[in-house]
Design an enzyme around this catalytic site. Structure first.
Site, PDB file in Angstrom:
ATOM      1  N   ARG A  48       0.930  -1.356   0.228  1.00 14.46           N
ATOM      2  CA  ARG A  48      -0.030   0.134   0.016  1.00 14.46           C
ATOM      3  C   ARG A  48       0.965   1.312  -0.090  1.00 14.46           C
ATOM      4  O   ARG A  48       0.238   2.438  -0.587  1.00 14.46           O
ATOM      5  CB  ARG A  48      -0.603  -0.303   1.390  1.00 14.46           C
ATOM      6  N   TYR A 102     -15.159  10.739 -18.989  1.00 12.88           N
ATOM      7  CA  TYR A 102     -15.439   9.418 -19.257  1.00 12.88           C
ATOM      8  C   TYR A 102     -17.217   9.046 -17.575  1.00 12.88           C
ATOM      9  O   TYR A 102     -16.906  10.482 -17.012  1.00 12.88           O
ATOM     10  CB  TYR A 102     -14.588   8.577 -18.600  1.00 12.88           C
ATOM     11  N   ASP A 174      -7.127  12.802 -18.953  1.00 14.38           N
ATOM     12  CA  ASP A 174      -7.487  10.986 -18.567  1.00 14.38           C
ATOM     13  C   ASP A 174      -7.098  11.287 -20.748  1.00 14.38           C
ATOM     14  O   ASP A 174      -7.347  11.553 -21.231  1.00 14.38           O
ATOM     15  CB  ASP A 174      -8.984  11.030 -18.825  1.00 14.38           C
ATOM     16  N   LYS A 199      -8.040  -0.680 -19.770  1.00 12.39           N
ATOM     17  CA  LYS A 199      -7.611  -0.776 -21.611  1.00 12.39           C
ATOM     18  C   LYS A 199      -6.270  -1.505 -22.286  1.00 12.39           C
ATOM     19  O   LYS A 199      -5.747  -1.472 -22.388  1.00 12.39           O
ATOM     20  CB  LYS A 199      -8.065   0.943 -21.645  1.00 12.39           C
TER      21      LYS A 199
HETATM   22  C1  LIG Z   1     -12.322   2.548 -18.445  1.00 15.27           C
HETATM   23  C2  LIG Z   1     -11.840   4.071 -17.951  1.00 15.27           C
HETATM   24  C3  LIG Z   1     -11.736   4.841 -16.992  1.00 15.27           C
HETATM   25  C4  LIG Z   1     -12.464   4.146 -15.738  1.00 15.27           C
HETATM   26  O1  LIG Z   1     -11.102   3.122 -15.440  1.00 15.27           O
HETATM   27  P1  LIG Z   1     -10.877   2.117 -14.790  1.00 15.27           P
HETATM   28  O2  LIG Z   1      -9.905   1.009 -14.901  1.00 15.27           O
HETATM   29  O3  LIG Z   1     -12.804   0.704 -14.771  1.00 15.27           O
HETATM   30  O4  LIG Z   1     -11.467   2.469 -13.137  1.00 15.27           O
HETATM   31  C5  LIG Z   1     -11.258   6.054 -17.112  1.00 15.27           C
HETATM   32  N1  LIG Z   1     -11.672   6.851 -18.113  1.00 15.27           N
HETATM   33  C6  LIG Z   1     -11.667   6.274 -19.331  1.00 15.27           C
HETATM   34  C7  LIG Z   1     -11.589   7.118 -20.299  1.00 15.27           C
HETATM   35  C8  LIG Z   1     -10.889   5.253 -19.508  1.00 15.27           C
HETATM   36  O5  LIG Z   1     -12.332   3.835 -20.450  1.00 15.27           O
END
Ligand SMILES: *Cc1c(COP(=O)(O)O)cnc(C)c1O
Length: 387
Positions: A48, A102, A174, A199
């Site tokens: 952690r 998102y 992001d 992703k």
């Molecule tokens: C999936 C996604 C997230 C969130 O990610 P998790 O791994 O599901 O918590 C944030 N931003 C974008 C653009 C995403 O596609």
């Protein structure tokens, strides 16, 4: 070896790896220990604290790809995003967020921020002036996401970063949809780059993880919050993520070329009324995308004409999987009107440009002819007159 001089594919394959001193194995060993010695050691390690050998290893690889000083792996994209936001926002502060973000991030903001006394505004558009217009005396953070989900809108990263610098604000992006292969926001002046590693970084639809990349100074502040919130990634998942990123460069190159080909195929197709893909010259922000991205990515959206039933179309697909998530090696498709935007009325959806016939397509790395054949086959069976 001057590490920052390495090519991107070499970074993917090697940077950060743990040398197996004991057996000389070719890959990083997995250190599963949750308890480490504390006497006479330089670093007091604990999962952690985000500082186990495998957390360090994958963090180094992501940092090198993002051209960042440091990167931390997290247990999910939302763990990374929420921790970074909470590190820079306190009671009484204000954040300006891009209008298209998102869904999970949107929920975090609207469900949690008000009761924590954090104010927020969403922009009216994606121009730098749209961000600047919403800045208040207590604003601390500008937050953007490009390409956006599901309409692949492109925000000019450099211009928004300049607005943040001018007003002394932290800028966060992001960077999930682009991946660090296609877009390196820190080079464009952004302070903090965030990822859902679930992703493209993971890329095989079998890892849930996140990452934050930034300067040492900003990561120190995020780490102080991270160890309290506790969204660290397990060593086993760190290993899997490290392994996945070894092929990130080749995967993303193939996603890019496949998506470009599929976008052009759909754009020329009589059954398709609109295609959203930054690699098409018809995309309204194609020039900006070209200037700030090294590739246009594997994500696109398209709209079927009224003669087709999008639900039926999805059901008839044999290769392309209807799926909630995205960015795996396999092609997946999703109907935003039935998922991410299901709670809006058809009119509200129309207002934000998401028609009931809009499909979000995560183009995989399969042979493109097979993808196109699958689309053609499903279209034939999804003509409204036949349903
Ligand atoms: C999936 C996604 C997230 C969130 O990610 P998790 O791994 O599901 O918590 C944030 N931003 C974008 C653009 C995403 O596609």
């Amino acid at each position: 070896m001057a590490k920052n001089k390495l090519g991107v594919h070499t970074i993917c394959t090697h940077t950060g790896e743990i040398k197996d001193e004991q057996f000389g194995g070719a890959v990083s060993p997995i250190y599963m220990a949750s308890s480490y010695a504390y006497m006479d050691v330089d670093v007091k390690r604990y999962p952690r604290y985000f500082n186990t050998p495998n957390q360090d290893a994958v963090g180094k690889k992501i940092a090198a790809l993002e051209h960042a000083e440091v990167a931390l792996p997290f247990a999910s994209g939302m763990a990374a995003i929420s921790t970074a936001l909470f590190a820079f926002l306190n009671h009484g502060d204000h954040i300006v967020l891009q209008n298209e973000i998102y869904g999970g991030t949107f929920n975090l903001i609207v469900e949690e921020f008000e009761k924590m006394g954090i104010e927020y505004s969403f922009t009216d558009g994606v121009e730098a002036s749209d961000f600047e217009n919403k800045i208040k005396s207590n604003t601390k953070v500008l937050y953007l996401e490009t390409p956006s989900n599901p309409l692949l809108t492109i925000t000019d990263i450099k211009k928004v970063a300049l607005v943040a610098k001018k007003h002394g604000l932290i800028s966060m992006i992001d960077n999930t949809f682009a991946s660090p292969i296609n877009q390196r926001p820190l080079d464009l002046g952004i302070d903090i780059s965030l990822h859902s590693a679930t992703k493209y970084l993971g890329g095989h639809s079998d890892i849930c993880a996140g990452a934050v990349a930034a300067s040492e100074e900003h990561i120190e502040r995020i780490w102080q919050k991270a160890k309290n919130i506790g969204g660290s990634l397990s060593d086993f998942m760190c290993y899997l993520l490290e392994r996945s990123i070894k092929t990130l460069g080749v995967r993303v190159d193939k996603h890019n070329s496949n998506a470009q080909e599929i976008a052009e195929f759909l754009d020329a197709h009589a059954a398709v009324s609109k295609v959203y893909y930054p690699g098409l010259t018809s995309h309204p922000q194609h020039a900006i995308a070209k200037s700030q991205m090294h590739g246009f990515g594997g994500m696109l959206s398209f709209e079927l004409t009224n003669e087709y039933d999008a639900v039926q179309f999805q059901k008839e697909l044999q290769l392309i999987k209807p799926s909630m998530s995205l960015a795996g090696v396999e092609s997946t498709i999703l109907l935003p009107s039935a998922t991410s935007h299901a709670l809006l009325t058809a009119e509200q959806r129309a207002e934000v440009g998401i028609s009931d016939n809009l499909l979000r397509f995560s183009v995989g790395i399969e042979s493109t002819q097979d993808i196109m054949n699958d689309v053609e086959h499903a279209l034939k069976k999804a003509l409204v007159t036949l349903v």
